[in-house]
Structure formats: C-alpha cells, structure tokens
Design a protein around this motif. Structure first.
Motif, PDB file in Angstrom:
ATOM      1  N   TYR A   5       0.857  -1.184   0.000  1.00 15.63           N
ATOM      2  CA  TYR A   5       0.000   0.000   0.000  1.00 15.63           C
ATOM      3  C   TYR A   5       0.890   1.230   0.000  1.00 15.63           C
ATOM      4  CZ  TYR A   5      -3.266   3.634   1.302  1.00 15.63           C
ATOM      5  OH  TYR A   5      -4.003   4.786   1.312  1.00 15.63           O
ATOM      6  N   ARG A   7       0.746   5.708  -0.520  1.00 20.00           N
ATOM      7  CA  ARG A   7      -0.129   6.875  -0.533  1.00 20.00           C
ATOM      8  C   ARG A   7       0.703   8.114  -0.745  1.00 20.00           C
ATOM      9  NH1 ARG A   7      -1.072  10.788   2.736  1.00 20.00           N
ATOM     10  NH2 ARG A   7      -0.036   9.830   4.505  1.00 20.00           N
ATOM     11  N   LEU A  45      -7.318   2.070  -0.162  1.00 20.83           N
ATOM     12  CA  LEU A  45      -7.148   1.424   1.140  1.00 20.83           C
ATOM     13  C   LEU A  45      -8.375   0.579   1.456  1.00 20.83           C
ATOM     14  CD1 LEU A  45      -5.399   1.176   3.756  1.00 20.83           C
ATOM     15  CD2 LEU A  45      -6.766   3.059   4.666  1.00 20.83           C
ATOM     16  N   VAL A  60       4.041  -1.571   3.798  1.00 19.11           N
ATOM     17  CA  VAL A  60       4.085  -0.147   3.460  1.00 19.11           C
ATOM     18  C   VAL A  60       5.529   0.315   3.467  1.00 19.11           C
ATOM     19  CG1 VAL A  60       1.780   0.381   4.345  1.00 19.11           C
ATOM     20  CG2 VAL A  60       3.760   0.616   5.855  1.00 19.11           C
ATOM     21  N   ARG A  65       2.454   6.454   5.761  1.00 25.09           N
ATOM     22  CA  ARG A  65       1.723   6.260   4.505  1.00 25.09           C
ATOM     23  C   ARG A  65       0.417   5.510   4.759  1.00 25.09           C
ATOM     24  NH1 ARG A  65       2.629  10.004   1.802  1.00 25.09           N
ATOM     25  NH2 ARG A  65       2.963  10.690   3.896  1.00 25.09           N
ATOM     26  N   LEU A  66       0.360   4.742   5.839  1.00 24.01           N
ATOM     27  CA  LEU A  66      -0.847   3.965   6.150  1.00 24.01           C
ATOM     28  C   LEU A  66      -1.800   4.735   7.048  1.00 24.01           C
ATOM     29  CD1 LEU A  66      -2.464   1.321   5.992  1.00 24.01           C
ATOM     30  CD2 LEU A  66      -1.169   0.517   7.978  1.00 24.01           C
ATOM     31  N   LEU A  73      -3.373   4.530  13.084  1.00 27.04           N
ATOM     32  CA  LEU A  73      -2.441   3.471  12.701  1.00 27.04           C
ATOM     33  C   LEU A  73      -2.626   2.239  13.586  1.00 27.04           C
ATOM     34  CD1 LEU A  73      -0.097   2.766  10.826  1.00 27.04           C
ATOM     35  CD2 LEU A  73       1.440   3.730  12.525  1.00 27.04           C
ATOM     36  N   SER A  89       6.451  -2.593   7.890  1.00 27.10           N
ATOM     37  CA  SER A  89       6.823  -1.251   7.453  1.00 27.10           C
ATOM     38  C   SER A  89       8.301  -1.304   7.112  1.00 27.10           C
ATOM     39  CB  SER A  89       6.569  -0.228   8.552  1.00 27.10           C
ATOM     40  OG  SER A  89       7.095   1.021   8.153  1.00 27.10           O
TER      41      SER A  89
END
Length: 190
Positions: A5, A7, A45, A60, A65-66, A73, A89
């Motif tokens: 994912y 962003r 998402l 990620v 970013r998540l 989070l 991560s």
C-alpha cells in the motif's frame, strides 16, 4: 501473499519511490491512494482491506503512509491482526509476523496510549485550574439574556415555529430548545 500500500497526498506527487520499494520487498500486488492521510476513507485502502485474506502481509514503505495518526495506525494494525493479516513497514523495519516485530508494535501502541493519557491529564488539569480562577469553558453563547427572554416569549405565544425563531436569531433549533429549557418552559414539538 505480500500486498503493498502506498499513498501520496496530492495528484502532483509521485508514488514511484514507494512502489519501487514495495516491488523490491516482493509485493505481488499494490494499491496506491492519491489522498491526504487525514481522510478517513481512502478508496484504494478500502478496496485493499476488502481483498486481504488471512495469511496475507500488508507492506508499506513508511508508517505514515498507512495511518493518519498514531491512533488511526494502531486501529488499522489491530484490524489487520483480527483478520489474520501481518504487517510490515520497510522504513521502520517493523514486522508483526515475528515476535520481535509484535513487541515493537506493542511498545509503539503503549507509547501512543501513554501520550493520549498525558494529554487528557494535562487538559483536565488546565480546565480545573481555569474553573478555580472563575473561567468557564466552551464557546461563548450566541444569545444574550434578552435574546433568551424574547425566544421564550415567542415560543410561549405559539404564533411562530421553533424553526422560524431559530432563523430569526440565526441559530440552530437545538440552541432555541436549550434557551427554552433554561427558562423552564415546558416544550411541545412546534
């Protein structure tokens, strides 16, 4: 399966750095949102969460970013845990598929909870101190005492509706009902 994912906050920003890192980490598929992290709902998402299955691992490039906040989070990672989905991560080297990674996440979550508790404690102490000095919190009332008297008179006259009274004073119906209640007038839906 490793699912990535990424962003970026605006359409002008480029997700290539994140996607390249996700590919290098072995992600079979990835989802990219072009949206602010402050948005609760992000289309990709949401789509990714629908497709994640037990045994998958969400990857990620970086924690921020998540999640849009530490609390958000933690909620997302707990949601993954309940689904049987791991989390990695790459930048922070956090991996909840290992005991050590789970420990790191739990320490992170505990620190976030500690920070929230400290903020709550400081806020309550500040409010107490302000009350002791005679200060009252909250927004200032839009209505003066004379306005409230007039509202009660209009309401009791039964010649106008609560909506009309609210429009006249440029406030909500709820504000009108609170003014009526403060004056001890029995309410009937009007």
């Amino acid at each position: 399966m490793l699912i990535g994912y990424a962003r970026v906050s605006t359409l002008e920003q480029n997700e290539d750095l994140q996607v390249d890192a996700l590919k290098a980490a072995g992600c079979d598929r990835w989802y990219v949102d072009h949206a602010s992290g402050a948005k609760a709902s992000r289309p990709q998402l949401d789509k990714m969460f629908e497709l994640l299955r037990e045994g998958d691992v969400l990857v990620v490039w970086k924690l921020d970013r998540l999640g849009r906040s530490v609390q958000n989070l933690i909620e997302l990672i707990n949601r993954l845990h309940k689904m049987g989905v791991g989390f990695k991560s790459l930048t922070e080297q956090m991996d909840t598929t290992t005991p050590g990674g789970t420990l790191v996440f739990n320490v992170y979550a505990s620190m976030a909870q500690f920070e929230r508790d400290l903020i709550r404690e400081r806020t309550n102490a500040g409010l107490r101190a302000a009350r002791e000095r005679g200060r009252v919190g909250g927004r200032p009332s839009k209505l003066t005492h004379d306005d409230e008297v007039m509202i009660r008179q209009l309401y009791e006259s039964r010649t106008v509706t609560v909506r009309q009274i609210a429009d006249r004073f440029s406030v909500s119906r709820g504000t009108i009902y609170r003014a009526i209640e403060a004056g001890g007038v029995a309410q009937t839906e009007n």
